[in-house]
Design a protein around this motif. Structure first.
Motif, PDB file in Angstrom:
ATOM      1  N   HIS A 276       0.829  -1.076   0.030  1.00 52.57           N
ATOM      2  CA  HIS A 276      -0.402   0.039   1.029  1.00 52.57           C
ATOM      3  C   HIS A 276       1.176   1.416  -0.174  1.00 52.57           C
ATOM      4  O   HIS A 276       0.164   2.238  -0.140  1.00 52.57           O
ATOM      5  CB  HIS A 276      -1.253   0.077   1.438  1.00 52.57           C
ATOM      6  CG  HIS A 276       0.216  -0.010   2.614  1.00 52.57           C
ATOM      7  ND1 HIS A 276       0.763  -1.352   3.178  1.00 52.57           N
ATOM      8  CD2 HIS A 276       0.612   1.157   3.159  1.00 52.57           C
ATOM      9  CE1 HIS A 276       1.232  -1.193   3.835  1.00 52.57           C
ATOM     10  NE2 HIS A 276       1.605   0.177   4.177  1.00 52.57           N
TER      11      HIS A 276
ATOM     12  N   LYS B   2     -11.207  -2.408   9.258  1.00 50.83           N
ATOM     13  CA  LYS B   2     -12.346  -1.821   8.263  1.00 50.83           C
ATOM     14  C   LYS B   2     -12.719  -0.971   8.444  1.00 50.83           C
ATOM     15  O   LYS B   2     -12.448  -0.797  10.072  1.00 50.83           O
ATOM     16  CB  LYS B   2     -13.196  -2.860   7.750  1.00 50.83           C
ATOM     17  CG  LYS B   2     -13.940  -3.306   7.736  1.00 50.83           C
ATOM     18  CD  LYS B   2     -15.064  -4.637   7.257  1.00 50.83           C
ATOM     19  CE  LYS B   2     -15.288  -5.725   8.447  1.00 50.83           C
ATOM     20  NZ  LYS B   2     -16.410  -6.212   8.033  1.00 50.83           N
ATOM     21  N   ILE B  27      -7.569  -2.573   5.114  1.00 53.07           N
ATOM     22  CA  ILE B  27      -6.630  -1.975   5.908  1.00 53.07           C
ATOM     23  C   ILE B  27      -5.862  -2.401   6.628  1.00 53.07           C
ATOM     24  O   ILE B  27      -6.285  -3.292   8.052  1.00 53.07           O
ATOM     25  CB  ILE B  27      -6.978  -0.727   6.603  1.00 53.07           C
ATOM     26  CG1 ILE B  27      -8.099   0.139   5.779  1.00 53.07           C
ATOM     27  CG2 ILE B  27      -6.689   0.583   7.354  1.00 53.07           C
ATOM     28  CD1 ILE B  27      -9.160   0.592   6.566  1.00 53.07           C
ATOM     29  N   MET B  31      -0.196   1.419   7.714  1.00 51.52           N
ATOM     30  CA  MET B  31      -1.190   2.263   6.363  1.00 51.52           C
ATOM     31  C   MET B  31      -1.080   3.536   7.181  1.00 51.52           C
ATOM     32  O   MET B  31      -2.230   4.159   8.284  1.00 51.52           O
ATOM     33  CB  MET B  31      -2.423   2.317   6.319  1.00 51.52           C
ATOM     34  CG  MET B  31      -2.480   1.326   5.196  1.00 51.52           C
ATOM     35  SD  MET B  31      -4.000   0.291   4.708  1.00 51.52           S
ATOM     36  CE  MET B  31      -3.488  -0.593   3.237  1.00 51.52           C
ATOM     37  N   MET B  36      -5.038   5.970   3.520  1.00 47.70           N
ATOM     38  CA  MET B  36      -6.424   4.932   3.676  1.00 47.70           C
ATOM     39  C   MET B  36      -7.391   5.237   2.650  1.00 47.70           C
ATOM     40  O   MET B  36      -8.015   4.518   1.723  1.00 47.70           O
ATOM     41  CB  MET B  36      -6.960   4.407   5.163  1.00 47.70           C
ATOM     42  CG  MET B  36      -8.232   4.458   5.278  1.00 47.70           C
ATOM     43  SD  MET B  36      -9.513   5.487   5.175  1.00 47.70           S
ATOM     44  CE  MET B  36      -8.980   6.441   6.269  1.00 47.70           C
ATOM     45  N   ILE B  39      -6.704   3.978  -1.055  1.00 45.96           N
ATOM     46  CA  ILE B  39      -7.417   2.644  -1.028  1.00 45.96           C
ATOM     47  C   ILE B  39      -9.183   3.191  -1.970  1.00 45.96           C
ATOM     48  O   ILE B  39      -8.880   3.010  -2.731  1.00 45.96           O
ATOM     49  CB  ILE B  39      -7.414   2.147  -0.167  1.00 45.96           C
ATOM     50  CG1 ILE B  39      -6.337   1.353   0.397  1.00 45.96           C
ATOM     51  CG2 ILE B  39      -8.825   0.669  -0.078  1.00 45.96           C
ATOM     52  CD1 ILE B  39      -6.215   0.701   1.553  1.00 45.96           C
ATOM     53  N   MET B  88      -3.070   4.087  11.200  1.00 42.38           N
ATOM     54  CA  MET B  88      -4.082   3.523  10.891  1.00 42.38           C
ATOM     55  C   MET B  88      -4.465   2.593  12.697  1.00 42.38           C
ATOM     56  O   MET B  88      -5.236   2.501  12.628  1.00 42.38           O
ATOM     57  CB  MET B  88      -4.659   2.099   9.684  1.00 42.38           C
ATOM     58  CG  MET B  88      -4.997   3.125   8.793  1.00 42.38           C
ATOM     59  SD  MET B  88      -6.300   4.741   9.240  1.00 42.38           S
ATOM     60  CE  MET B  88      -7.773   3.555   9.396  1.00 42.38           C
TER      61      MET B  88
END
Lengths: 636, 249
Positions: A276, B2, B27, B31, B36, B39, B88
């Motif tokens: 990511h 999530k 997630i 991150m 996030m 995404i 996150m």
């Protein structure tokens, strides 16, 4: 077209002064009749705009950001070099010059590099006068620290935010001119093409990022100061919007692109944590003043780092390069890290990292001193990795950071297109095949404050170019080209986002055109880039339209240009059949794994000419070393 | 992990906006908050929808582009941290997260979470500088600055111009921003000659831009990602008071 470097004759120490004396200034009454368009508001563009505005030129400056203060120069951490010799440790203009030439592995121009060293002191004076709060000693004098590739302490700094503070100095000087009405600033404007009329640079086509409107601005000279292209690797330490579009579009209009394969991989960055990842974060080179890099001697080591005793650690930089140790230049240190990881000694989950350890320094100096020097960097590491570096070593790995290559310019910083000047990281001129730490800020500011205000006269002295109507066919054509490019992007309607395709390109670049390069890998890379470019133009997904703030179009336009530039980088790396500086061809190395130059065949600048749909043409500018002798670069 | 997002969507300056709900799955705790959002945006693009427009660039807390209010707090709940540096792992699985732009009369919304902060530029243009031309400077060591003063000036100079202070203030005051810039310059010997003029010019522009006055709520200090102290506001008020008394200085 021949590549005339226009280096003035005479002794090295006198070249710049003599050249300045010979440049006839434009009369004060006529300056305001010349319109100068400047793209970019970082250290180079912002300082050029402020200074040319002060001198009385009619300056318009463009940025894609919402404010001039956001330019990526803001992110530079560690410092700026200057040959002040405040430390009485033997520094001089000559020593800074030699360090820079050697650091660049004898692939930069002597005269340009000397000028840069010569101007370095003025920059510190100028920034201080603007109120840049450089670090001070208790007596009120300026403090210094050391950076890689130097045996003296000549780096000035403002905590770990030197770039920010220098940029805010530039921004304040620029703001003063904007307030005074001598500089007009255009924010949210993305340069998408260069207008060339009768062989000279006459304007730029920009797109307003808020409303999508395409517009042309006409001027008497154009200055590009749009930074580097390390984002071609997708993951780099650059800001996410940093891009190559302005210089690439100028290249497609005829400007030569010099040494594109000279891309710097910085040794100390926070490793990627997963797929990511959107960018990599640098941990300043200044950390290597007090941090020691090491890996466990045993590849099967299972103990946590704090429990590994000294005799089981390999302080590999200190072992391999005893005299420079942890302050070896970036290219050397990056390759050493890669070698450790290739030998299976890497640490962390991915085994693609090494330790950067402050335990000794913390014991010697105490937490307060370390926090004063690097506090913000330690905090940043803690936030990103969730580990406190005061308690254990950092884990770091190399990442793309800076590009020494860029548009070809002569001694006046003018490209081969008359009237087009290129400053800062966007040009190629001063760092050869590898830039030393704390020299990018120096170059950006030298170019903008102290070089261009003089050398632009070399062009303007020819007189004011003829007026151009806004409906000139070349302008209409450039605007139509831009509009057609956007329409094309919108019409593909495929299944991959611009970011997804950019990530794929970056992987090809990193795997084949990164820290280690070889003939087969580069040939494969060229094929793969062509394939991914084909995929881009057939399978791209862009949503919405171009009548409002649409970040997908903005991104797609930039990725489209990276797709072309990536191939040129690989091609240049393939043609440069030697190792030098950051360009490491695995075929050319010493038994110890050091870069092996080929001065007989490659002591030149490779300047690439765009050739429509055919292969680009490689021109050479021979590098004549009159004052320095070639030597094998050794940091042992 | 999530999360359930409630995101402010607004087409442009003149169209009213509203909150839209999105579920984001897959997630990783490592991150960043903006990754996030990446995404979410990648999935929106693939569905043919406009992504959420938000401002970002360096993603390492220094460019000052970030302008998100997360669960009511500019830059989110981690102290001394821009939203791009909030990870996150600091949220819990399944959490409801509301994302709005920085809200202030002087920061009109351009689109979704992007606001117009050009008022800050105009304040600096009005006087947030030292009047010195290129090439005028004397040797840097001829101006001696005690370490303590240099450090204090640096504390103020760290401001990234994000505008969180304005968004957090019930009066939408920009005093922390102004005082940080002016204190940096006023503390240093180089900046003293223009101290009073600077204070007057910056305040005048601030009022013109529609920012409110400071009434000591200290919300600005609480959200400032560089933890700039409200003590600079007190310092600045003294300078401004002096400037009002010594008209013409």
């Amino acid at each position: 077209m021949s590549l005339e470097s226009k280096i003035p004759a005479g002794p090295l120490e006198q070249k710049w002064q003599k050249h300045k004396d010979n440049l006839k200034p434009v009369s004060p009454a006529n300056k305001r009749k010349f319109k100068i368009l400047i793209v970019g508001t970082g250290l180079a563009g912002g300082s050029a705009a402020a200074t040319l505005g002060e001198l009385g030129f009619d300056v318009e400056v463009f940025t894609y950001h919402d404010s001039a203060r956001r330019a990526h120069s803001v992110a530079a951490q560690g410092g700026i070099n200057a040959a002040k010799n405040y430390q009485n440790d033997g520094d001089s203009v000559w020593r800074l010059f030699i360090d820079t030439i050697k650091g660049g592995d004898y692939r930069s121009r002597e005269a340009n590099t000397y000028r840069l060293a010569e101007l370095s002191s003025n920059i510190i004076d100028q920034a201080t006068a603007q109120g840049v709060p450089f670090a001070r000693e208790y007596g009120g004098y300026l403090d210094n620290r050391s950076f890689g590739g130097a045996l003296v302490s000549r780096t000035f700094y403002a905590r770990g935010q030197t770039g920010q503070q220098l940029l805010l100095g530039v921004y304040s000087a620029l703001s003063r001119q904007v307030g005074a009405g001598s500089v007009k600033i255009h924010t949210h404007k993305d340069m998408l093409d260069l207008v060339v009329i009768d062989g000279t640079a006459r304007g730029i086509v920009v797109r307003d990022l808020v409303n999508g409107k395409i517009e042309t601005f006409i001027g008497d000279a154009v200055i590009l100061a749009t930074g580097g292209y390390a984002n071609v690797f997708f993951l780099s330490t650059n800001a996410l919007h940093s891009n190559a579009t302005a210089i690439w579009r100028a290249h497609k209009k005829g400007a030569y692109f010099a040494n594109p394969c000279f891309t710097q991989i910085h040794p100390t960055c926070i490793p990627a944590s997963g797929d990511h990842q959107s960018k990599l974060t640098l941990m300043s080179e200044s950390l290597r003043n007090d941090g020691r890099m090491w890996v466990p001697k045993n590849p099967d080591e299972k103990r946590p780092p704090e429990q590994i005793p000294n005799e089981d650690r390999d302080y590999f930089l200190e072992r391999m390069y005893p005299s420079y140790g942890n302050l070896s230049p970036r290219d050397i240190a990056s390759r050493a890290v890669k070698r450790m990881c290739d030998e299976g000694k890497g640490v962390g989950k991915s085994r693609q990292a090494v330790y950067l350890d402050f335990t000794d320094a913390l014991g010697r100096l105490g937490k307060t001193v370390i926090a004063d020097r690097y506090g913000n960097l330690f905090d940043m590491y803690d936030r990103i990795v969730d580990e406190n570096p005061y308690n254990g070593p950092m884990m770091i790995y190399p990442a793309p950071h800076y590009t020494m290559g860029g548009l070809w310019v002569d001694y006046n910083l003018m490209s081969n297109i008359p009237g087009l000047f290129v400053l800062g990281e966007a040009n190629f001129s001063d760092h050869g095949a590898n830039r030393l730490g704390a020299s990018a800020l120096m170059q950006g500011l030298a170019d903008g404050y102290f070089v261009i205000p003089y050398t632009i006269n070399s062009y303007l002295v020819k007189g004011k170019p003829a007026a151009i109507p806004l409906d000139h066919p070349e302008i209409k054509k450039a605007e139509n080209d831009v509009q057609n490019r956007i329409n094309k992007l919108l019409s593909i309607n495929g299944n991959e986002t611009p970011t997804g395709l950019h990530r794929k390109l970056g992987k090809i670049m990193w795997d084949n055109v990164g820290m280690g390069r070889n003939e087969q890998g580069l040939k494969n890379a060229i094929n793969q880039i062509q394939a991914i470019r084909d995929e881009f133009w057939h399978n791209l997904k862009v949503v919405g339209n171009d009548s409002y703030m649409n970040p997908v179009i903005e991104k797609a336009l930039r990725v489209a240009d990276f797709m072309e530039l990536g191939e040129l980088i690989a091609r240049d790396a393939l043609e440069r059949d030697e190792s030098c500086g950051a360009h490491f061809r695995e075929e050319h190395q010493t038994p110890e794994g050091e870069a092996l130059r080929d001065d007989e065949h490659f002591a030149h600048v490779a300047a690439w000419e765009y050739n429509q749909d055919k292969e680009p043409i490689r021109h050479k500018e021979e590098l004549n070393f009159e004052f320095v002798e070639f030597a094998t670069r050794s940091y042992k | 992990m999530k999360v359930k997002l409630h995101v402010w969507r607004q087409k442009d300056k003149s169209t009213p906006g509203h909150l839209v709900d999105y579920d984001v799955d897959g997630i990783e705790p490592d991150m960043s908050f903006l990754e996030m959002l990446d995404i979410l945006n990648e999935s929106l693009i693939l569905k043919g929808e406009d992504p959420v427009a938000f401002e970002y660039d360096c993603r390492e807390g220094i460019c000052g582009c970030c302008s998100l209010t997360v669960n009511g707090i500019p830059h989110g709940h981690q102290k001394g941290t821009t939203i791009c540096q909030l990870f996150m792992r600091k949220f819990s699985d399944g959490e409801d997260i509301t994302i709005e732009p920085f809200r202030a009369k002087s920061f009109p919304v351009i689109r979704d979470l992007i606001v117009d902060r050009s008022a800050f530029d105009r304040i600096i243009q009005a006087g947030g500088f030292i009047t010195v031309g290129t090439g005028m400077a004397q040797d840097a060591n001829s101006i001696l600055i005690p370490k303590k003063i240099a450090d204090l000036a640096m504390d103020a100079a760290q401001c990234i111009g994000c505008g969180a202070c304005v968004a957090a203030c019930p009066n939408s005051s920009a005093m922390l921003f102004l005082s940080a810039k002016s204190s940096q310059l006023n503390l240093l010997p180089q900046g003293k000659p223009e101290k009073l003029k600077r204070a007057r010019a910056m305040i005048a522009q601030m009022e013109k831009e529609g920012f409110g006055s400071c009434s000591n709520h200290y919300e600005c200090e609480a959200v400032c990602p560089k933890e700039i102290s409200v003590q600079f506001i007190a310092k600045f008020n003294r300078d401004y008071l002096a400037a009002s008394i010594k008209e013409g200085a």
